[in-house]
Design a protein around this motif. Structure first.
Motif, PDB file in Angstrom:
ATOM      1  N   VAL A  28      -4.268  -4.287   3.353  1.00  0.00           N
ATOM      2  CA  VAL A  28      -3.917  -5.721   3.324  1.00  0.00           C
ATOM      3  C   VAL A  28      -4.548  -6.419   2.031  1.00  0.00           C
ATOM      4  CG1 VAL A  28      -4.286  -8.045   4.267  1.00  0.00           C
ATOM      5  CG2 VAL A  28      -3.761  -6.148   5.842  1.00  0.00           C
ATOM      6  N   GLU A  29      -5.761  -6.240   1.795  1.00  0.00           N
ATOM      7  CA  GLU A  29      -6.350  -6.532   0.636  1.00  0.00           C
ATOM      8  C   GLU A  29      -5.592  -6.058  -0.663  1.00  0.00           C
ATOM      9  OE1 GLU A  29     -10.491  -5.447  -1.977  1.00  0.00           O
ATOM     10  OE2 GLU A  29     -10.452  -5.907   0.118  1.00  0.00           O
ATOM     11  N   ALA A  30      -5.041  -4.875  -0.857  1.00  0.00           N
ATOM     12  CA  ALA A  30      -4.446  -4.299  -2.200  1.00  0.00           C
ATOM     13  C   ALA A  30      -2.839  -5.174  -1.807  1.00  0.00           C
ATOM     14  CB  ALA A  30      -4.120  -2.829  -1.787  1.00  0.00           C
ATOM     15  N   LEU A  31      -2.352  -5.314  -0.827  1.00  0.00           N
ATOM     16  CA  LEU A  31      -0.940  -5.902  -0.672  1.00  0.00           C
ATOM     17  C   LEU A  31      -1.184  -7.560  -0.972  1.00  0.00           C
ATOM     18  CD1 LEU A  31       0.543  -4.204   2.542  1.00  0.00           C
ATOM     19  CD2 LEU A  31       0.849  -3.702   0.003  1.00  0.00           C
ATOM     20  N   ALA A  32      -2.134  -8.151  -0.763  1.00  0.00           N
ATOM     21  CA  ALA A  32      -2.050  -9.570  -0.817  1.00  0.00           C
ATOM     22  C   ALA A  32      -2.673  -9.780  -2.299  1.00  0.00           C
ATOM     23  CB  ALA A  32      -3.692 -10.044  -0.021  1.00  0.00           C
ATOM     24  N   VAL A 150       2.321  -8.292   8.432  1.00  0.00           N
ATOM     25  CA  VAL A 150       1.126  -8.383   8.960  1.00  0.00           C
ATOM     26  C   VAL A 150       0.348  -8.843   7.720  1.00  0.00           C
ATOM     27  CG1 VAL A 150       0.664  -5.915   8.396  1.00  0.00           C
ATOM     28  CG2 VAL A 150      -0.656  -7.075  10.057  1.00  0.00           C
ATOM     29  N   ALA A 151       0.545  -8.589   6.668  1.00  0.00           N
ATOM     30  CA  ALA A 151      -0.065  -8.812   5.299  1.00  0.00           C
ATOM     31  C   ALA A 151      -0.228 -10.391   5.148  1.00  0.00           C
ATOM     32  CB  ALA A 151       0.348  -8.249   4.018  1.00  0.00           C
ATOM     33  N   ARG A 152       0.888 -10.924   5.594  1.00  0.00           N
ATOM     34  CA  ARG A 152       0.792 -12.389   5.430  1.00  0.00           C
ATOM     35  C   ARG A 152       0.013 -13.088   6.664  1.00  0.00           C
ATOM     36  NH1 ARG A 152       6.461 -13.774   5.369  1.00  0.00           N
ATOM     37  NH2 ARG A 152       6.462 -13.082   3.049  1.00  0.00           N
ATOM     38  N   GLU A 153      -0.113 -12.657   7.737  1.00  0.00           N
ATOM     39  CA  GLU A 153      -0.867 -12.919   8.842  1.00  0.00           C
ATOM     40  C   GLU A 153      -2.262 -12.892   8.573  1.00  0.00           C
ATOM     41  OE1 GLU A 153       0.060 -14.710  11.867  1.00  0.00           O
ATOM     42  OE2 GLU A 153       2.072 -14.969  10.562  1.00  0.00           O
TER      43      GLU A 153
END
Length: 156
Positions: A28-32, A150-153
């Protein structure tokens, strides 16, 4: 009412998110950060049985293929009856690729981060369920299915 194809497609997204739990924080950190993405290249989904809103459903996932920067996840969903009998409801596949985001709508495949690559390498030893239902090589294209992000959440 009977469970529809779009609902089962949402189950695929949720099951995939749960499968990523061991590496979710780093992923999630990498995608965000907005520089990388995990792109879904294609999804096949076939309904093989029926279920209703209050049925108990079991999901099974496995890594069908992994060749960094991409791979394919296999899915099965089964209805579990009150007496324990298990009946197939759906089978699916989803192809994915790790990419670098170059510009709006422009990406390039690139090797995955080491932690994600190790995660998939560990899963590589698992195999599809013995009763895996085969998907035909070509399916009718019904267009895109919007899935929960899920990344946005998590970023909120």
């Amino acid at each position: 009412r009977r469970v529809s194809l779009p609902r089962v497609a949402r189950w695929m997204g949720r099951a995939r998110e749960l499968a990523f739990a061991p590496v979710a924080a780093g992923l999630v950190e990498a995608l965000a950060a907005g520089r990388h993405g995990l792109v879904t290249n294609g999804t096949q989904l076939v309904l093989t049985g029926e279920c209703t809103a209050l049925d108990r459903i079991e999901s099974r996932l496995w890594l069908a293929r992994f060749d960094d920067p991409g791979g394919e996840i296999g899915f099965e969903f089964h209805r579990v009856a009150p007496d324990g009998r298990v009946t197939p409801v759906a089978v699916g596949r989803q192809r994915f690729t790790w990419v670098r985001i170059l510009d709006h709508g422009v990406v390039a495949a690139e090797p995955m981060p080491l932690s994600l690559r190790r995660f998939f390498d560990e899963l590589r030893g698992s195999s599809a369920p013995t009763g895996e239902l085969a998907l035909a090589p070509a399916q009718v294209d019904l267009g895109g299915v919007v899935a929960h992000d899920v990344a946005r959440e998590v970023a909120r």
